[in-house]
Write a protein that holds these residues in place. Structure first.
Motif, PDB file in Angstrom:
ATOM      1  N   ARG A  52      -0.385   0.298   1.949  1.00  0.00           N
ATOM      2  CA  ARG A  52      -0.610  -0.504   3.153  1.00  0.00           C
ATOM      3  C   ARG A  52      -0.658  -1.988   2.806  1.00  0.00           C
ATOM      4  O   ARG A  52      -0.155  -2.834   3.563  1.00  0.00           O
ATOM      5  N   ASN A  53      -1.239  -2.309   1.659  1.00  0.00           N
ATOM      6  CA  ASN A  53      -1.247  -3.711   1.230  1.00  0.00           C
ATOM      7  C   ASN A  53       0.155  -4.206   0.899  1.00  0.00           C
ATOM      8  O   ASN A  53       0.484  -5.370   1.142  1.00  0.00           O
ATOM      9  N   ILE A  54       0.980  -3.335   0.327  1.00  0.00           N
ATOM     10  CA  ILE A  54       2.364  -3.711   0.021  1.00  0.00           C
ATOM     11  C   ILE A  54       3.093  -4.098   1.301  1.00  0.00           C
ATOM     12  O   ILE A  54       3.787  -5.132   1.367  1.00  0.00           O
ATOM     13  N   LEU A  55       2.949  -3.299   2.353  1.00  0.00           N
ATOM     14  CA  LEU A  55       3.604  -3.627   3.621  1.00  0.00           C
ATOM     15  C   LEU A  55       3.053  -4.930   4.192  1.00  0.00           C
ATOM     16  O   LEU A  55       3.810  -5.777   4.684  1.00  0.00           O
ATOM     17  N   LYS A  56       1.749  -5.115   4.125  1.00  0.00           N
ATOM     18  CA  LYS A  56       1.164  -6.352   4.646  1.00  0.00           C
ATOM     19  C   LYS A  56       1.689  -7.572   3.882  1.00  0.00           C
ATOM     20  O   LYS A  56       1.928  -8.638   4.474  1.00  0.00           O
ATOM     21  N   ASN A  57       1.901  -7.431   2.581  1.00  0.00           N
ATOM     22  CA  ASN A  57       2.447  -8.532   1.782  1.00  0.00           C
ATOM     23  C   ASN A  57       3.863  -8.887   2.229  1.00  0.00           C
ATOM     24  O   ASN A  57       4.229 -10.068   2.314  1.00  0.00           O
ATOM     25  N   VAL A  58       4.682  -7.866   2.494  1.00  0.00           N
ATOM     26  CA  VAL A  58       6.061  -8.125   2.943  1.00  0.00           C
ATOM     27  C   VAL A  58       6.049  -8.793   4.317  1.00  0.00           C
ATOM     28  O   VAL A  58       6.813  -9.738   4.571  1.00  0.00           O
ATOM     29  N   LEU A  59       5.182  -8.335   5.198  1.00  0.00           N
ATOM     30  CA  LEU A  59       5.104  -8.950   6.522  1.00  0.00           C
ATOM     31  C   LEU A  59       4.654 -10.410   6.444  1.00  0.00           C
ATOM     32  O   LEU A  59       5.081 -11.242   7.241  1.00  0.00           O
ATOM     33  N   LYS A  60       3.809 -10.724   5.455  1.00  0.00           N
ATOM     34  CA  LYS A  60       3.386 -12.121   5.266  1.00  0.00           C
ATOM     35  C   LYS A  60       4.558 -12.997   4.818  1.00  0.00           C
ATOM     36  O   LYS A  60       4.641 -14.178   5.195  1.00  0.00           O
ATOM     37  N   LEU A  61       5.471 -12.431   4.019  1.00  0.00           N
ATOM     38  CA  LEU A  61       6.666 -13.186   3.626  1.00  0.00           C
ATOM     39  C   LEU A  61       7.426 -13.643   4.869  1.00  0.00           C
ATOM     40  O   LEU A  61       7.876 -14.792   4.963  1.00  0.00           O
ATOM     41  N   TYR A  62       7.583 -12.728   5.814  1.00  0.00           N
ATOM     42  CA  TYR A  62       8.259 -13.079   7.065  1.00  0.00           C
ATOM     43  C   TYR A  62       7.448 -14.108   7.847  1.00  0.00           C
ATOM     44  O   TYR A  62       7.991 -15.095   8.360  1.00  0.00           O
ATOM     45  N   ALA A  63       6.138 -13.872   7.962  1.00  0.00           N
ATOM     46  CA  ALA A  63       5.294 -14.777   8.751  1.00  0.00           C
ATOM     47  C   ALA A  63       5.328 -16.195   8.204  1.00  0.00           C
ATOM     48  O   ALA A  63       5.319 -17.174   8.968  1.00  0.00           O
ATOM     49  N   ASP A  64       5.377 -16.324   6.876  1.00  0.00           N
ATOM     50  CA  ASP A  64       5.427 -17.649   6.256  1.00  0.00           C
ATOM     51  C   ASP A  64       6.702 -18.404   6.613  1.00  0.00           C
ATOM     52  O   ASP A  64       6.756 -19.635   6.511  1.00  0.00           O
ATOM     53  N   LYS A  65       7.732 -17.674   7.025  1.00  0.00           N
ATOM     54  CA  LYS A  65       8.982 -18.301   7.468  1.00  0.00           C
ATOM     55  C   LYS A  65       9.006 -18.513   8.986  1.00  0.00           C
ATOM     56  O   LYS A  65       9.996 -19.039   9.516  1.00  0.00           O
ATOM     57  N   GLY A  66       7.953 -18.076   9.668  1.00  0.00           N
ATOM     58  CA  GLY A  66       7.948 -18.157  11.125  1.00  0.00           C
ATOM     59  C   GLY A  66       8.695 -17.009  11.768  1.00  0.00           C
ATOM     60  O   GLY A  66       9.115 -17.111  12.928  1.00  0.00           O
ATOM     61  N   TRP A  67       8.857 -15.892  11.029  1.00  0.00           N
ATOM     62  CA  TRP A  67       9.611 -14.736  11.504  1.00  0.00           C
ATOM     63  C   TRP A  67       8.687 -13.536  11.699  1.00  0.00           C
ATOM     64  O   TRP A  67       7.632 -13.445  11.067  1.00  0.00           O
ATOM     65  N   LYS A  68       9.093 -12.620  12.558  1.00  0.00           N
ATOM     66  CA  LYS A  68       8.369 -11.359  12.718  1.00  0.00           C
ATOM     67  C   LYS A  68       9.361 -10.211  12.836  1.00  0.00           C
ATOM     68  O   LYS A  68      10.205 -10.227  13.735  1.00  0.00           O
ATOM     69  N   PRO A  69       9.264  -9.220  11.953  1.00  0.00           N
ATOM     70  CA  PRO A  69      10.152  -8.058  12.074  1.00  0.00           C
ATOM     71  C   PRO A  69       9.708  -7.148  13.220  1.00  0.00           C
ATOM     72  O   PRO A  69       8.513  -6.996  13.490  1.00  0.00           O
ATOM     73  N   ILE A  70      10.682  -6.543  13.866  1.00  0.00           N
ATOM     74  CA  ILE A  70      10.461  -5.520  14.882  1.00  0.00           C
ATOM     75  C   ILE A  70      11.166  -4.253  14.408  1.00  0.00           C
ATOM     76  O   ILE A  70      12.346  -4.311  14.014  1.00  0.00           O
ATOM     77  N   VAL A  71      10.468  -3.132  14.432  1.00  0.00           N
ATOM     78  CA  VAL A  71      11.066  -1.887  13.938  1.00  0.00           C
ATOM     79  C   VAL A  71      10.896  -0.776  14.974  1.00  0.00           C
ATOM     80  O   VAL A  71       9.998  -0.818  15.822  1.00  0.00           O
ATOM     81  N   ALA A  72      11.770   0.212  14.871  1.00  0.00           N
ATOM     82  CA  ALA A  72      11.679   1.415  15.705  1.00  0.00           C
ATOM     83  C   ALA A  72      12.099   2.601  14.838  1.00  0.00           C
ATOM     84  O   ALA A  72      13.293   2.815  14.617  1.00  0.00           O
ATOM     85  N   PRO A  73      11.142   3.363  14.332  1.00  0.00           N
ATOM     86  CA  PRO A  73      11.469   4.500  13.466  1.00  0.00           C
ATOM     87  C   PRO A  73      11.862   5.740  14.277  1.00  0.00           C
ATOM     88  O   PRO A  73      11.419   5.940  15.415  1.00  0.00           O
ATOM     89  N   GLU A  74      12.685   6.571  13.657  1.00  0.00           N
ATOM     90  CA  GLU A  74      13.052   7.881  14.194  1.00  0.00           C
ATOM     91  C   GLU A  74      12.741   8.923  13.123  1.00  0.00           C
ATOM     92  O   GLU A  74      13.246   8.822  12.005  1.00  0.00           O
ATOM     93  N   MET A  75      11.922   9.917  13.457  1.00  0.00           N
ATOM     94  CA  MET A  75      11.465  10.902  12.484  1.00  0.00           C
ATOM     95  C   MET A  75      12.103  12.262  12.747  1.00  0.00           C
ATOM     96  O   MET A  75      11.926  12.847  13.819  1.00  0.00           O
ATOM     97  N   GLU A  76      12.855  12.766  11.770  1.00  0.00           N
ATOM     98  CA  GLU A  76      13.408  14.112  11.844  1.00  0.00           C
ATOM     99  C   GLU A  76      12.520  15.078  11.066  1.00  0.00           C
ATOM    100  O   GLU A  76      11.917  14.697  10.058  1.00  0.00           O
ATOM    101  N   PHE A  77      12.464  16.324  11.518  1.00  0.00           N
ATOM    102  CA  PHE A  77      11.655  17.329  10.835  1.00  0.00           C
ATOM    103  C   PHE A  77      12.116  18.712  11.283  1.00  0.00           C
ATOM    104  O   PHE A  77      12.822  18.860  12.297  1.00  0.00           O
ATOM    105  N   TYR A  78      11.721  19.719  10.533  1.00  0.00           N
ATOM    106  CA  TYR A  78      12.039  21.109  10.866  1.00  0.00           C
ATOM    107  C   TYR A  78      10.783  21.853  11.274  1.00  0.00           C
ATOM    108  O   TYR A  78       9.700  21.641  10.705  1.00  0.00           O
ATOM    109  N   LEU A  79      10.933  22.745  12.235  1.00  0.00           N
ATOM    110  CA  LEU A  79       9.954  23.796  12.487  1.00  0.00           C
ATOM    111  C   LEU A  79      10.437  25.044  11.757  1.00  0.00           C
ATOM    112  O   LEU A  79      11.636  25.367  11.799  1.00  0.00           O
ATOM    113  N   THR A  80       9.542  25.737  11.078  1.00  0.00           N
ATOM    114  CA  THR A  80       9.913  26.937  10.327  1.00  0.00           C
ATOM    115  C   THR A  80       8.867  28.029  10.533  1.00  0.00           C
ATOM    116  O   THR A  80       7.761  27.780  11.013  1.00  0.00           O
ATOM    117  N   LYS A  81       9.244  29.239  10.152  1.00  0.00           N
ATOM    118  CA  LYS A  81       8.258  30.305  10.075  1.00  0.00           C
ATOM    119  C   LYS A  81       7.202  29.929   9.051  1.00  0.00           C
ATOM    120  O   LYS A  81       7.493  29.241   8.070  1.00  0.00           O
TER     121      LYS A  81
END
Length: 452
Positions: free
Chosen positions: A118-147
């Motif tokens: 979680r700290n690693i992600l916060k560090n990367v987001l700070k890199l963007y913030a220091d440039k005046g930028w903010k990333p926007i993301v939209a994840p898609e999660m695939e998975f299986y249902l099984t017996k």
């Protein structure tokens, strides 16, 4: 801090919470922590955990002693975990009113723990913030249902749906096939709404009882928290309905793998303008640089996108997954797809990450690759027209050993992720792979036992 804790205290008391699951994410993405009575949680204002849990493998083992004691204190000291009042969720499957609270980790001096995902992600987001930028993301999660399956040597099978029959064949986007599991997904949507998760659509994917849940676009840290909670929620809902849910990258032989597709864009913090588009609506240079960074650095950081030996089975030929970092517009046969969208919604979809990836680390890695392209003026290749599966110029490492070697040598990423994290992550994944290599597979028993 006291005001924030007061708000958290009020939230817990209003909902008559009796127990709190205090958790952090380890490098694999496993939730580790403690379960505490609410009164004790509020009195202690956090928890302490051995820092060694961040060098624990998926099998519960640890890295070799020389690396372990080089990266951690020899006394096996504690780290200090503080609750994030913005990462509080109900636990709807619990018998008593229960909440889960995601924590951040610090050392005794109050410095963020360098091995914490979680700290690693916060560090990367700070890199963007220091440039005046903010990333926007939209994840898609695939998975299986099984017996339900208690024997790891026995192949996974599709579960029975409402019709009493297991699904066979490919049922991509089938409404009826998804409806076979309506009672389960009604619980999933109810529970996720109760938790405040930003789910969007449910899709039936290619494989038998393979599903995809899409999240609405938003801030990366909040969505990484939501994916962590969603995976726990999905597994619990499946168990309630006597099936299993798995986010393994390739759980079933000769069936499609499960990915975590990441749509990502970058906006100007002050104006909210999408930096990937010029004023006339065309692709900006920053957008092309972002794609160039993804192309250059994903192969160097692939273990963050494909963290397990099983992850690389998604990249085998004829598996319907992209096997390179080519890019193209409206092209699902390449690793980096640019969906058709208006200028304000211009984005790139990273299709290479597996569903088994740690959500904090994979979002951090994907955004960092794009960031390094933007600040380094990295030029992308020409976009692919038509089928891209067979393109061989920008292919990925094909084994986890090769991928770990490349990650270990990536000094550009080490500058941002830190030497301690890079060494620790590679060491954990090598320890897991050594454990894997000691296991004799069913393939070896079937074809070698009486033949060689």
């Amino acid at each position: 801090m006291s005001t924030k804790l007061d708000q958290l205290s009020s939230w817990l008391k209003e909902r008559k919470i009796t127990e709190v699951e205090c958790l952090i994410s380890d490098l694999t993405g496993i939730a580790r922590g403690k379960i505490s009575p609410t009164n004790k949680f509020l009195d202690e204002k956090g928890m302490r955990l051995p820092e060694s849990v961040l060098l624990q493998t998926v099998t519960g083992d640890y890295v070799e002693d020389d690396i372990y004691y080089d990266l951690l204190d020899e006394a096996d000291i504690d780290m200090f975990c503080r609750p994030d009042e913005n990462a509080v969720f109900m636990v709807p499957w619990a018998i008593e009113p229960t909440a889960m609270v995601i924590h951040d980790t610090f050392d005794k001096q109050g410095n963020p723990i360098e091995l914490s995902p979680r700290n690693i992600l916060k560090n990367v987001l700070k890199l963007y913030a220091d440039k005046g930028w903010k990333p926007i993301v939209a994840p898609e999660m695939e998975f299986y249902l099984t017996k339900r399956n208690s024997d790891p040597d026995f192949p996974l099978e599709a579960p029975m749906g409402r019709s009493g029959r297991p699904e066979v064949g490919r049922q991509s986007f089938s409404i009826d096939a998804a409806n076979e599991f309506d009672p389960l997904f009604e619980d999933v949507y109810d529970w996720c709404e109760f938790q405040g998760l930003d789910l969007d659509t449910l899709i039936h994917e290619d494989g038998p009882a393979q599903m995809e849940i899409n999240f609405r676009h938003g801030e990366a840290l909040h969505l990484a928290d939501q994916i962590t909670v969603f995976k726990r929620t999905m597994r619990e809902a499946a168990l309630k309905h006597d099936v299993a849910a798995t986010f393994m990258a390739k759980p079933i032989t000769d069936q499609p793998g499960s990915a975590m597709h990441i749509h990502q864009s970058v906006v100007d913090i002050k104006t909210g303008k999408n930096l990937f588009s010029n004023a006339d609506g065309s692709m900006s240079q920053l957008f092309l640089n972002h794609i160039g960074g993804l192309q250059k650095y994903i192969p160097e950081l692939l273990p963050l996108f494909a963290p397990n030996v099983n992850s690389f089975r998604r990249f085998l030929p004829d598996t319907s997954a992209p096997v390179n970092v080519e890019w193209g517009e409206e092209n699902r046969t390449v690793g980096l797809r640019v969906p058709e969208a208006g200028p304000q919604n211009r984005r790139v979809e990273n299709r290479l990450a597996g569903a088994d990836a740690n959500p904090y680390l994979v979002l951090a890695a994907s955004l960092l690759c794009g960031y390094m392209g933007m600040v380094g003026d990295v030029k992308p290749s020409a976009p692919v027209k038509g089928r891209g599966y067979e393109r061989r110029n920008l292919r990925l490492p094909i084994t986890i050993e090769h991928a770990l070697e490349r990650m270990e040598a990536c000094k550009d990423a080490e500058k941002y992720l830190g030497e301690k994290f890079m060494r620790g992550y590679v060491a954990v994944k090598r320890a897991e792979h050594e454990n894997y290599k000691r296991v004799i597979s069913s393939w070896e028993r079937e074809f070698l036992l009486l033949s060689v």
